[in-house]
Each structure stands twice: as structure tokens, then as C-alpha cells.
Design a protein around this motif. Structure first.
Motif, mmCIF file in Angstrom:
data_model
loop_
_atom_site.group_PDB
_atom_site.id
_atom_site.type_symbol
_atom_site.label_atom_id
_atom_site.label_comp_id
_atom_site.label_asym_id
_atom_site.label_seq_id
_atom_site.Cartn_x
_atom_site.Cartn_y
_atom_site.Cartn_z
ATOM 1 N N PHE A 41 1.116 -11.726 12.029
ATOM 2 C CA PHE A 41 -0.335 -11.880 11.323
ATOM 3 C C PHE A 41 -0.296 -11.833 9.692
ATOM 4 O O PHE A 41 -0.531 -10.834 8.961
ATOM 5 N N PRO A 42 0.205 -13.214 9.377
ATOM 6 C CA PRO A 42 0.497 -13.192 7.824
ATOM 7 C C PRO A 42 -0.726 -13.220 7.041
ATOM 8 O O PRO A 42 -1.954 -13.561 7.713
ATOM 9 N N GLY A 43 -0.615 -12.851 5.799
ATOM 10 C CA GLY A 43 -1.983 -13.075 4.814
ATOM 11 C C GLY A 43 -2.914 -11.865 4.946
ATOM 12 O O GLY A 43 -3.852 -11.924 4.386
ATOM 13 N N ASP A 44 -2.440 -10.631 5.586
ATOM 14 C CA ASP A 44 -3.259 -9.566 5.675
ATOM 15 C C ASP A 44 -2.880 -8.292 4.582
ATOM 16 O O ASP A 44 -1.726 -8.278 4.952
ATOM 17 N N GLU A 45 -3.689 -8.125 3.666
ATOM 18 C CA GLU A 45 -3.448 -7.229 2.598
ATOM 19 C C GLU A 45 -2.927 -5.824 3.154
ATOM 20 O O GLU A 45 -1.965 -5.270 2.752
ATOM 21 N N ARG A 46 -3.575 -5.427 4.291
ATOM 22 C CA ARG A 46 -3.553 -4.213 4.634
ATOM 23 C C ARG A 46 -2.169 -3.970 5.594
ATOM 24 O O ARG A 46 -1.188 -2.992 5.271
ATOM 25 N N ILE A 47 -1.548 -5.288 6.012
ATOM 26 C CA ILE A 47 -0.331 -5.093 6.692
ATOM 27 C C ILE A 47 1.064 -5.019 5.530
ATOM 28 O O ILE A 47 2.057 -4.360 5.636
ATOM 29 N N TYR A 48 0.627 -5.765 4.577
ATOM 30 C CA TYR A 48 1.630 -6.007 3.295
ATOM 31 C C TYR A 48 1.819 -4.669 2.706
ATOM 32 O O TYR A 48 2.623 -4.175 2.427
ATOM 33 N N THR A 49 0.531 -4.046 2.738
ATOM 34 C CA THR A 49 0.576 -2.685 1.868
ATOM 35 C C THR A 49 1.336 -1.705 2.645
ATOM 36 O O THR A 49 2.018 -0.850 2.270
ATOM 37 N N ASN A 50 1.050 -1.743 3.917
ATOM 38 C CA ASN A 50 1.700 -0.590 4.813
ATOM 39 C C ASN A 50 3.433 -0.994 4.669
ATOM 40 O O ASN A 50 4.140 -0.133 5.003
ATOM 41 N N MET A 51 3.579 -2.046 4.809
ATOM 42 C CA MET A 51 5.249 -2.653 4.761
ATOM 43 C C MET A 51 5.799 -1.968 3.687
ATOM 44 O O MET A 51 6.989 -1.524 3.293
ATOM 45 N N MET A 52 5.059 -2.191 2.263
ATOM 46 C CA MET A 52 5.630 -1.687 1.039
ATOM 47 C C MET A 52 5.679 -0.087 0.931
ATOM 48 O O MET A 52 6.520 0.348 0.250
ATOM 49 N N ASP A 53 4.522 0.384 1.663
ATOM 50 C CA ASP A 53 4.685 1.886 1.792
ATOM 51 C C ASP A 53 5.959 2.614 2.477
ATOM 52 O O ASP A 53 6.486 3.357 1.944
ATOM 53 N N MET A 54 6.149 1.572 3.417
ATOM 54 C CA MET A 54 7.369 2.166 4.199
ATOM 55 C C MET A 54 8.684 1.736 3.350
ATOM 56 O O MET A 54 9.654 2.916 3.376
ATOM 57 N N LEU A 55 8.768 0.757 2.699
ATOM 58 C CA LEU A 55 9.984 0.519 1.800
ATOM 59 C C LEU A 55 10.084 1.475 0.998
ATOM 60 O O LEU A 55 11.310 1.904 0.462
ATOM 61 N N LYS A 56 9.094 1.889 0.052
ATOM 62 C CA LYS A 56 8.951 2.661 -1.060
ATOM 63 C C LYS A 56 9.266 4.177 -0.755
ATOM 64 O O LYS A 56 9.932 5.173 -1.381
ATOM 65 N N LEU B 142 9.617 -7.245 5.478
ATOM 66 C CA LEU B 142 9.024 -8.091 4.371
ATOM 67 C C LEU B 142 9.640 -9.530 4.287
ATOM 68 O O LEU B 142 8.936 -10.586 3.936
ATOM 69 N N GLY B 143 10.950 -9.737 4.756
ATOM 70 C CA GLY B 143 11.485 -10.895 4.619
ATOM 71 C C GLY B 143 11.031 -11.852 5.614
ATOM 72 O O GLY B 143 10.525 -13.047 5.476
ATOM 73 N N ARG B 144 10.545 -11.235 6.775
ATOM 74 C CA ARG B 144 9.776 -12.152 7.767
ATOM 75 C C ARG B 144 8.397 -12.329 7.696
ATOM 76 O O ARG B 144 8.013 -13.412 8.025
ATOM 77 N N TYR B 145 7.787 -11.446 7.010
ATOM 78 C CA TYR B 145 6.312 -11.616 6.704
ATOM 79 C C TYR B 145 5.809 -12.746 5.923
ATOM 80 O O TYR B 145 4.986 -13.304 5.762
ATOM 81 N N GLY B 146 6.868 -12.813 4.870
ATOM 82 C CA GLY B 146 6.703 -14.136 3.833
ATOM 83 C C GLY B 146 5.896 -14.045 2.579
ATOM 84 O O GLY B 146 5.328 -15.035 2.060
ATOM 85 N N ASP B 147 5.539 -12.991 2.120
ATOM 86 C CA ASP B 147 4.656 -12.763 1.102
ATOM 87 C C ASP B 147 5.739 -12.498 -0.067
ATOM 88 O O ASP B 147 6.417 -11.498 -0.219
ATOM 89 N N ALA B 148 5.578 -13.505 -0.945
ATOM 90 C CA ALA B 148 6.540 -13.665 -1.963
ATOM 91 C C ALA B 148 6.307 -12.673 -2.965
ATOM 92 O O ALA B 148 7.149 -12.131 -3.886
ATOM 93 N N ARG B 149 5.247 -11.690 -3.097
ATOM 94 C CA ARG B 149 5.070 -10.706 -4.073
ATOM 95 C C ARG B 149 6.262 -9.736 -3.723
ATOM 96 O O ARG B 149 6.239 -8.753 -4.647
ATOM 97 N N ALA B 150 6.731 -9.438 -2.648
ATOM 98 C CA ALA B 150 7.844 -8.631 -2.420
ATOM 99 C C ALA B 150 9.064 -8.351 -3.067
ATOM 100 O O ALA B 150 9.956 -7.743 -3.167
ATOM 101 N N VAL B 151 9.123 -9.835 -3.430
ATOM 102 C CA VAL B 151 10.507 -10.344 -4.034
ATOM 103 C C VAL B 151 10.921 -9.345 -5.237
ATOM 104 O O VAL B 151 12.092 -8.684 -5.193
ATOM 105 N N GLU B 152 10.053 -9.013 -6.225
ATOM 106 C CA GLU B 152 10.499 -7.932 -7.337
ATOM 107 C C GLU B 152 10.754 -6.737 -6.755
ATOM 108 O O GLU B 152 11.712 -6.152 -7.354
#
Length: 275
Positions: free
Chosen positions: A188-203, A216-226
């Protein structure tokens, strides 16, 4: 409860006899012959089955509950459920939905039997299978055949209702359940909630950061690069974690300016010795 019969062994014995009759043939030809013989064997009367064919033996079961008990018996005996048993469930169809649902939810029952029950349901009642898979994933505390299968079934679904139910239960879910959920939510790309949860797990979940990076690489949100690149220099990374993060950066279109060496890391040393 009916004692399970090892039909796989019975079939192999049948094939061995036919191969002896065939004489010298190579391995590929023998495998092809075995595949062709399956239907013949399934419908051939067998003295070990009181003159019934293997398919006829299973056709005696007209009660979905009795058939489900036989599925449990095979799992308890550590035998694979015969294809002809699974075929019989399909033949009886919707009548099997209730006992299979009960088996999926039987917490103290053999986990392999419960997984097989869930695996049968999509062909009988897909909506029920999806509901049970969602309930299973929401409470998954560890890796086991049932939880893994539930996750796989939901990865094939794309309904927004499933997304919202998983996200609603995410915060209270066990850690393993969260991993299963995020793997499903990758669809489900493009959902801010999903991206936030992935970043929380990463950090915030060091033990799961390689997994989060892969997602995150699979999800495709380029904000995760940095944020991902910022992790590459951490001193506590293993080589495996480093490579997962590095691969995610590149999958998102980022570039790696410098490479790290991991002397002493078992994975790194193994690969280095292969060169």
C-alpha cells in the motif's frame, strides 16, 4: 479417530514396481513417469485398502468434521496430508468451512494442522480465510507455520479495509506481528502511517533494522534515503545489516559514496574468502 495411512509411501512403492517393469531409464524419465502414474495409482484398487482405490478410500468420508479430524491425525503423526485428502475437502466445499475455521482457532491444537486448515479455506470461503488471516496476524507472537501462512495470504490481498484494520491494531500488536504487518503493508504505497511505522522500526528496533531497511527499499518512498545513509556509519552494524541498508538506499535511487570493510565479521570473511 481414523489412523492415518502413509499414502506417500504407498505411492512410492507403486511407482517403484512400475519402474522395475520399465527397465533402464534415466532420472528425468523416471520422474516424468512418476507424475504420469499418480492418477493411475489414485484410481487403482489396493488390497491394503480393502480393495478400494486411494481416491475411493477418501471418498468414504462424507462428514466435514471427520475429515478435519483426519487432517489433525496426519499432522500429529508428523505425516504430510495426502493430496487426495486435500482434494476431498475441495470436493465437499462449503460444508467444510465451519470445522476448518474451528481448527484454525484451536489454540492448543497441532500448529501444522491449523496452518493446513487455513491453507484450505481460500478455495472454500475466501472472505472467511482473509478474516481469519487478519486475526491471526494481529496476534502473531512468533514465527510458526500458521502465522507465516496468514501473512502470505494477506500479502496477496490489496483491499484498503485490510490495510486499515492492520494499522488500527499495529500499536498494540506483538513485535513479530508488527513485522508481518509491515511486510503486508508494503503493498500500500503512499500511506504516511506505513512509512512512519517503518521508520520507527528502523530507528528504534536495532534487532529489526535490517528487516525495516529491506521493507523501506521495497516501499519506494525516497525520503528514506538520507536516514538510511546516516545509519551506514554506525559502529554496531553487522555486515549483513550494512548490506541490507546499502541495498535499500540504492533501491530508492540513492548513491553510496564510500564502502566499509567488516574484517572479523563472519559473513564478510566468508564472502571475502570466496573471491
Amino acid at each position: 479417530m481414523t489412523k492415518p495411512i502413509d499414502f506417500e509411501h504407498m505411492f512410492h512403492h507403486y511407482v517403484a514396481g512400475r519402474l522395475r517393469e520399465a527397465g533402464e531409464i534415466d532420472e528425468d524419465a523416471a520422474e516424468e513417469m512418476a507424475e504420469q502414474l499418480y492418477e493411475e495409482w489414485a484410481d487403482t484398487p489396493n488390497t491394503a485398502l480393502d480393495g478400494l482405490s486411494p481416491r475411493g478410500w477418501f471418498a468414504r468420508f462424507t462428514s466435514p468434521q471427520e475429515l478435519t479430524e483426519l487432517l489433525i491425525a496426519y499432522a500429529r503423526a508428523d505425516l504430510d496430508a495426502p493430496d487426495l485428502l486435500l482434494e476431498r475437502f475441495e470436493n465437499l466445499g462449503a460444508a467444510c468451512a465451519q470445522p476448518l475455521e474451528a481448527l484454525v482457532g484451536a489454540a492448543g491444537e497441532n500448529i501444522q494442522a491449523r496452518a493446513q486448515a487455513l491453507g484450505l479455506l481460500p478455495g472454500i470461503d475466501e472472505a472467511l480465510a482473509v478474516r481469519l488471516a487478519v486475526e491471526t496476524v494481529l496476534h502473531a507472537g512468533e514465527s510458526d507455520p500458521l502465522n507465516e501462512l496468514a501473512g502470505e495470504l494477506l500479502q496477496e490481498q490489496s483491499g484498503e479495509e485490510i490495510r486499515d484494520v492492520l494499522l488500527a491494531g499495529y500499536a498494540q500488536a506483538p513485535e513479530f506481528a508488527k513485522m508481518l504487518m509491515l511486510e503486508i503493508l508494503c503493498n500500500f504505497p503512499g500511506d504516511e502511517r506505513i512509512y512512519t511505522n517503518m521508520m520507527d522500526m528502523l530507528k528504534n528496533r536495532p534487532e529489526n533494522r535490517a528487516f525495516a531497511a529491506k521493507l523501506l527499499g521495497r516501499y519506494g518512498d525516497a525520503r528514506a534515503v538520507e536516514p538510511l545513509k546516516a545509519m551506514l556509519g554506525q559502529s554496531d552494524l553487522t555486515y549483513f545489516e550494512y548490506m541490507e541498508i546499502r541495498n535499500a538506499v540504492e533501491a530508492l535511487g540513492g548513491e553510496i559514496e564510500t564502502e566499509r570493510e567488516f574484517y572479523g565479521d563472519p559473513d564478510y570473511e566468508y564472502l571475502r574468502n570466496l573471491e
